[in-house]
Design a protein around this motif. Structure first.
Motif, PDB file in Angstrom:
ATOM      1  N   SER A 247       0.853  -1.202   0.000  1.00 20.51           N
ATOM      2  CA  SER A 247       0.000   0.000   0.000  1.00 20.51           C
ATOM      3  C   SER A 247       0.885   1.246   0.000  1.00 20.51           C
ATOM      4  CB  SER A 247      -0.928   0.003   1.217  1.00 20.51           C
ATOM      5  OG  SER A 247      -0.177  -0.148   2.407  1.00 20.51           O
TER       6      SER A 247
ATOM      7  N   ARG B  77       0.798   4.070  -1.629  1.00 22.08           N
ATOM      8  CA  ARG B  77       0.163   5.392  -1.623  1.00 22.08           C
ATOM      9  C   ARG B  77      -0.233   5.800  -0.211  1.00 22.08           C
ATOM     10  NH1 ARG B  77      -4.923   7.810  -3.301  1.00 22.08           N
ATOM     11  NH2 ARG B  77      -5.864   5.757  -3.461  1.00 22.08           N
ATOM     12  N   ALA B  78      -0.797   4.865   0.552  1.00 22.17           N
ATOM     13  CA  ALA B  78      -1.203   5.165   1.928  1.00 22.17           C
ATOM     14  C   ALA B  78       0.010   5.543   2.778  1.00 22.17           C
ATOM     15  CB  ALA B  78      -1.920   3.959   2.532  1.00 22.17           C
TER      16      ALA B  78
ATOM     17  N   VAL C 126       1.314   9.061   1.648  1.00 22.55           N
ATOM     18  CA  VAL C 126       0.425  10.140   2.103  1.00 22.55           C
ATOM     19  C   VAL C 126       0.667  10.429   3.584  1.00 22.55           C
ATOM     20  CG1 VAL C 126      -1.982  10.727   2.612  1.00 22.55           C
ATOM     21  CG2 VAL C 126      -1.376   9.806   0.376  1.00 22.55           C
TER      22      VAL C 126
ATOM     23  N   ASP D 264      -6.710   0.919  10.042  1.00 17.01           N
ATOM     24  CA  ASP D 264      -5.824  -0.077   9.444  1.00 17.01           C
ATOM     25  C   ASP D 264      -4.578  -0.200  10.314  1.00 17.01           C
ATOM     26  OD1 ASP D 264      -4.083  -1.557   7.911  1.00 17.01           O
ATOM     27  OD2 ASP D 264      -4.563  -0.549   6.023  1.00 17.01           O
TER      28      ASP D 264
ATOM     29  N   ALA E  89      -6.070  12.236   4.171  1.00 18.58           N
ATOM     30  CA  ALA E  89      -6.119  10.879   3.623  1.00 18.58           C
ATOM     31  C   ALA E  89      -7.388  10.644   2.818  1.00 18.58           C
ATOM     32  CB  ALA E  89      -6.018   9.862   4.766  1.00 18.58           C
ATOM     33  N   ARG E  90      -8.517  11.151   3.302  1.00 14.87           N
ATOM     34  CA  ARG E  90      -9.786  10.964   2.589  1.00 14.87           C
ATOM     35  C   ARG E  90      -9.814  11.743   1.278  1.00 14.87           C
ATOM     36  NH1 ARG E  90     -12.708   6.867   3.018  1.00 14.87           N
ATOM     37  NH2 ARG E  90     -14.793   7.746   3.299  1.00 14.87           N
TER      38      ARG E  90
ATOM     39  N   ARG F  27      -8.204  10.068  -1.417  1.00 16.69           N
ATOM     40  CA  ARG F  27      -8.922   8.840  -1.777  1.00 16.69           C
ATOM     41  C   ARG F  27      -8.400   7.570  -1.113  1.00 16.69           C
ATOM     42  NH1 ARG F  27     -12.383   9.995  -5.860  1.00 16.69           N
ATOM     43  NH2 ARG F  27     -12.021  11.905  -7.065  1.00 16.69           N
ATOM     44  N   LEU F  28      -7.938   7.707   0.104  1.00 14.69           N
ATOM     45  CA  LEU F  28      -7.612   6.510   0.869  1.00 14.69           C
ATOM     46  C   LEU F  28      -8.883   5.989   1.532  1.00 14.69           C
ATOM     47  CD1 LEU F  28      -4.230   7.378   2.646  1.00 14.69           C
ATOM     48  CD2 LEU F  28      -4.607   6.260   0.440  1.00 14.69           C
TER      49      LEU F  28
ATOM     50  N   GLN G  27      -7.757   3.333   6.464  1.00  9.97           N
ATOM     51  CA  GLN G  27      -6.434   3.924   6.272  1.00  9.97           C
ATOM     52  C   GLN G  27      -6.411   5.375   6.737  1.00  9.97           C
ATOM     53  OE1 GLN G  27      -5.948   3.072   2.039  1.00  9.97           O
ATOM     54  NE2 GLN G  27      -4.522   1.418   2.520  1.00  9.97           N
ATOM     55  N   ALA G  28      -7.527   6.084   6.526  1.00  7.05           N
ATOM     56  CA  ALA G  28      -7.610   7.476   6.979  1.00  7.05           C
ATOM     57  C   ALA G  28      -7.570   7.555   8.505  1.00  7.05           C
ATOM     58  CB  ALA G  28      -8.891   8.116   6.454  1.00  7.05           C
TER      59      ALA G  28
ATOM     60  N   THR H 117      -4.008   6.864   9.579  1.00  4.69           N
ATOM     61  CA  THR H 117      -3.178   8.039   9.304  1.00  4.69           C
ATOM     62  C   THR H 117      -3.426   9.122  10.336  1.00  4.69           C
ATOM     63  OG1 THR H 117      -3.196   7.563   6.929  1.00  4.69           O
ATOM     64  CG2 THR H 117      -2.614   9.801   7.583  1.00  4.69           C
TER      65      THR H 117
END
Length: 297
Positions: free
Chosen positions: A37, A39-40, A43, A95, A219-220, A223-224, A228-229, A232
């Protein structure tokens, strides 16, 4: 602040044990998870490494903090996320695997980012005559942050049973040290603590809430997924304040610079819990409203 064995030897040793305990919870697989993951992870790291120092700097300028308190705020912003973020993420259905990965990466990066950001703050806020972070002290930061993590990971690799058995005692020790360091920093500045609370109480509260909100909404917007948001948000909002306070007290030898982290260490648990309940209720209400929309045939 007068130097003592407790400050110069006790605190760095205690922090080393805390970071060793963190290492006991990590494996090489936590770093490999970046590829699953990316991108997550990117970010969250971008928010933590760039947005948080910028946010702290803006609040410092807005509230016109004294130089040592300003340095303490920047040191707080540079400190890595704590393992408590994993617990909060679990409580609010984040997450947790992402949290563990971020904790592992931040433990490594902190050895680089903490000296860079702290040195910038010392130079910018004009406190060179009062505190300093020269090359020797940078090495000290690396030694008490990164080396124990690596040793803990090695121990876990070759003795997982010991790592499992030591996890709870080290966590209890960590909480105890954080409480003692927080109280110690406040007691050392007891004559001015009311003034410091007035100066940094609101700033640290705003910094905490803004960090949590930034982690979640950022994060939202990128587009997580919601878990995941949440992860984060907790990683960005909950700091390992023991790192900030120990460096302020034992490396910079300034109890005043430790005040922001001491105040934050109290506020963040309450505010993070309140924020977690808020976003959980908001998300649940949003889901309910979607469920009530009649289907179109």
């Amino acid at each position: 602040m007068e130097s003592s064995a407790l400050i110069t030897i006790g605190l760095p040793s205690a922090l080393a044990i805390i970071m060793f305990g963190l290492g006991l919870t990590l494996t090489i697989g936590d770093f490999r998870r970046i590829g699953r993951s990316p991108r997550a992870v990117l970010v969250a790291l971008a928010l933590q490494l760039f947005a948080l120092p910028a946010l702290a700097f803006g609040l410092i300028e807005l509230f016109d903090l004294a130089p040592l308190l300003a340095i303490g705020m920047m040191l707080l912003a540079a400190s890595p996320g704590g393992t408590t973020a994993n617990l909060y993420s679990h409580l609010f259905r984040g997450d947790v695997a992402l949290n563990i990965t971020l904790t592992a990466i931040n433990a490594v990066l902190a050895a680089i980012t903490v000296p860079i950001i702290t040195n910038f703050a010392i130079g910018y806020f004009g406190a060179d005559g009062e505190v300093g972070l020269q090359f020797g002290k940078v090495v000290q930061v690396i030694a008490i942050v990164l080396a124990p993590v690596a040793i803990g990971m090695i121990v876990r690799r070759f003795s997982p049973a010991f790592a499992t058995a030591a996890d709870r005692p080290v966590r209890i020790f960590s909480v105890g040290v954080l409480a003692l360091v927080s109280v110690g920093a406040l007691v050392a500045e007891r004559d001015d603590v009311a003034d410091y609370a007035r100066q940094v109480g609101l700033v640290t509260a705003l910094f905490c809430l803004s960090s949590l909100a930034l982690g979640y909404t950022g994060a939202r917007l990128l587009r997580l997924a919601r878990p995941q948001a949440i992860a984060t948000s907790m990683e960005v909002g909950i700091h390992n304040t023991a790192v900030a306070m120990t460096i302020a007290l034992s490396v910079l030898e300034s109890s005043e610079a430790a005040i922001p982290a001491a105040v934050y260490s109290v506020l963040m648990y309450v505010l993070a819990a309140a924020f977690g309940f808020l976003i959980t209720r908001t998300d649940r209400a949003a889901d309910d409203s979607v469920d009530r929309v009649p289907a179109v045939h």
